[in-house]
Each structure stands twice: as C-alpha cells, then as structure tokens.
Enzyme design. Sequence first.
Site, short mmCIF file in Angstrom:
data_model
loop_
_atom_site.label_atom_id
_atom_site.label_comp_id
_atom_site.label_asym_id
_atom_site.label_seq_id
_atom_site.Cartn_x
_atom_site.Cartn_y
_atom_site.Cartn_z
N CYS A 104 0.91 -1.26 -0.15
CA CYS A 104 0.05 -0.06 -0.16
C CYS A 104 0.98 1.20 -0.12
CB CYS A 104 -1.06 -0.07 1.15
SG CYS A 104 -2.51 1.19 0.79
N LYS A 116 -11.83 8.27 -1.79
CA LYS A 116 -10.87 7.15 -1.17
C LYS A 116 -11.42 5.94 -1.76
CE LYS A 116 -9.57 4.75 3.19
NZ LYS A 116 -9.64 4.66 4.65
N SER A 156 -7.69 0.06 0.11
CA SER A 156 -7.81 1.24 1.38
C SER A 156 -6.97 2.14 1.25
CB SER A 156 -8.21 0.60 2.82
OG SER A 156 -8.44 1.57 3.60
N HIS A 200 -4.41 -4.50 0.32
CA HIS A 200 -4.11 -4.95 1.59
C HIS A 200 -4.38 -6.56 1.61
CE1 HIS A 200 -2.89 -1.55 3.90
NE2 HIS A 200 -3.62 -0.78 3.46
N GLU A 202 -3.40 -8.74 3.19
CA GLU A 202 -3.63 -9.24 4.47
C GLU A 202 -4.68 -8.95 5.47
OE1 GLU A 202 -2.22 -5.21 5.21
OE2 GLU A 202 -1.99 -6.53 3.59
N ARG A 255 -14.63 3.58 12.31
CA ARG A 255 -13.67 4.65 12.90
C ARG A 255 -14.05 6.05 12.22
NH1 ARG A 255 -7.97 3.89 10.61
NH2 ARG A 255 -9.22 4.88 8.98
#
Length: 308
Positions: free
Chosen positions: A142, A163, A192, A235, A237, A249
């Site tokens: 990333c 985003k 992300s 990502h 993972e 969040r």
Amino acid sequence: MPIRIPDALPAAAQLESENIFVMTEYRALHQDIRPLRVLILNLMPTKIATETQIMRKLSNTPLQVEVDLLRTKTHEATHVSAGHLETFYRTFDDIRDIHYDGLIITGAPVEQMPFEEVDYWPELCQIMDWSTTHVHSTLHICWGAQAGLYHHYGIQKYDLPAKASGVFEHYLVKPQSPLVRGFDDRFYAVHSRNTDVRREDVEAEPQLEVVAVSDEVGLYIVKSTDSRRFFVFGHPEYDTDTLRLEYERDVKRGLNPQVPAHYFPGDDPTAEPRNVWRSQAQLFYTNWLNYYVYQTTPYDLARAGEEH
C-alpha cells in the site's frame, strides 16, 4: 510448515487458535535446517493487528520463517504500549548489520502527506537503501509500495478524488509470473487508500513490470524486472472485518466516509461482510516466499542482497 515467532508475542495465541503451526523459539533451536529470516517494518498504527495478519499469511511456507519486527525510531507510536514495542520490536540501529531473506514494508496512514513531510521519511529511505545490500527480496504494501516506487524510481503518487475503499475485481496482466501462479483469471482484493500511482508511469520505467490491475482502482501488483522488489497497492493481509472497523472509525470521527465498495452485502453497512479475497491473499504471500525468497536466496545469509 511453521512460522517462528517470539513465545510471548500476542499474535501467537491467536494464530494457534486458528490451527496455524506456530513454532516456539525453543523448539526451533533444536532443528538443523536454516529458517528463512523475514523482517517486518510495521508502519501501521494498529501494530498488533497488523503483526497477526501478516504472520498468518507467512505461515504456509516451505521452511521455518523466523520473523523480526522493526519500528521507526523517529516516530512515536501511540496506538500500542511502549512495553510491547520494547519487548518485541527492534530499531534500525539493532539490525543494520544483519542480512535477511525477506523484508516486508507495510502501509501507513500518511498517504495524503508529501513523502518528505512524513517525520520518519529519512529513516525509511535509509532502511530502503540498506535493503538493496542486506535483503534478498523486499515486499512493499500500500503506502509502502508508493514510498518504494518514489524512492527507488522517482514515481509520483496522486490524490484520488475519493478514497478507494472496498473489495474490487482484478485481472492478470502477466499471468505467467510465478508470483500469481494459481490465481483465478478474475480475483478479488482489498484496497484502502486515498492516493494512487498511475499505470502509465510504471510502464514507462523499464526496470518495472505490471502483474495485476483492476478496472476500477488501477494497479494492484507491480514488481521489478530483477525480482528483488515487489509492490502491492492493496491490503491482501486484511481480515474480514478490517474495512468495517476502518469505516466505523471514520464515521465516529465525523468524516462522512463512503461505504466500502462491494464489501457489505447490498452495500448495507449493518450487514455482515463476506471474505472473498482470503485465498488469493494467501496464495500471493506463499508464492512470494516460495519463488522469490526460498528458492533463490543464498544459503549463506551473509550474501543476501548480492546480485544473483
């Protein structure tokens, strides 16, 4: 095959509960084979979660994988205890004379800052330069991928209008690459990020090649032609609920985020997300370790980083 990590690391209990073969340091010392030594430079604020996610992916390897955790000395982490960092993490001063089979540089929530304004940028550049002579194969994730392309090849990143968050369909540009051996023709991966690297900039660099892309969010996997550096812009993972936790969040912060694309059934954030990227993510890490670390790294680890 097992992954070797410190006995008391919090990730150990979680991985063992998932029936992942975690080998204690004591048991590993009584085997005669040389483990692969992998260093993880963890730049994420959620350090324990990131440790666990990446170690889970490193677990399916042909040999023991001995993991060292690295943090930047020039940035004070605020989302993890000082005791955890002191117990399990090293700084660059501790490892500068050590050679590694592999290095993983994670993402970081600093995408919208110019690289040079990130407080640990000089230290990160020092580590990336060191990796060319002390690491056999480096994987950038990333923002870490964007940072690596900028530092090593001068390739810029650009702000996105919105985003890129969600689970997106991808396809292979170089299906013959061992890095994506076993991948489906179309597969899903998590992104992300707020910034982007343009495909045409990468393709203009003769030392790089594009391996996989998405029509919606662009580049996913890029590698150097000498197979020493790898860049993944998503990502792989991430756990099933990681995007949800990020979304919740940002809602609490009043940022009015968009619902992650193709993630919640019916784009309903109250619905339980489904994981459709787990298999390709595991295959990606396994292929990297097998074809570009285990099968090509020198047995004499002091030679890691030499040209082969």
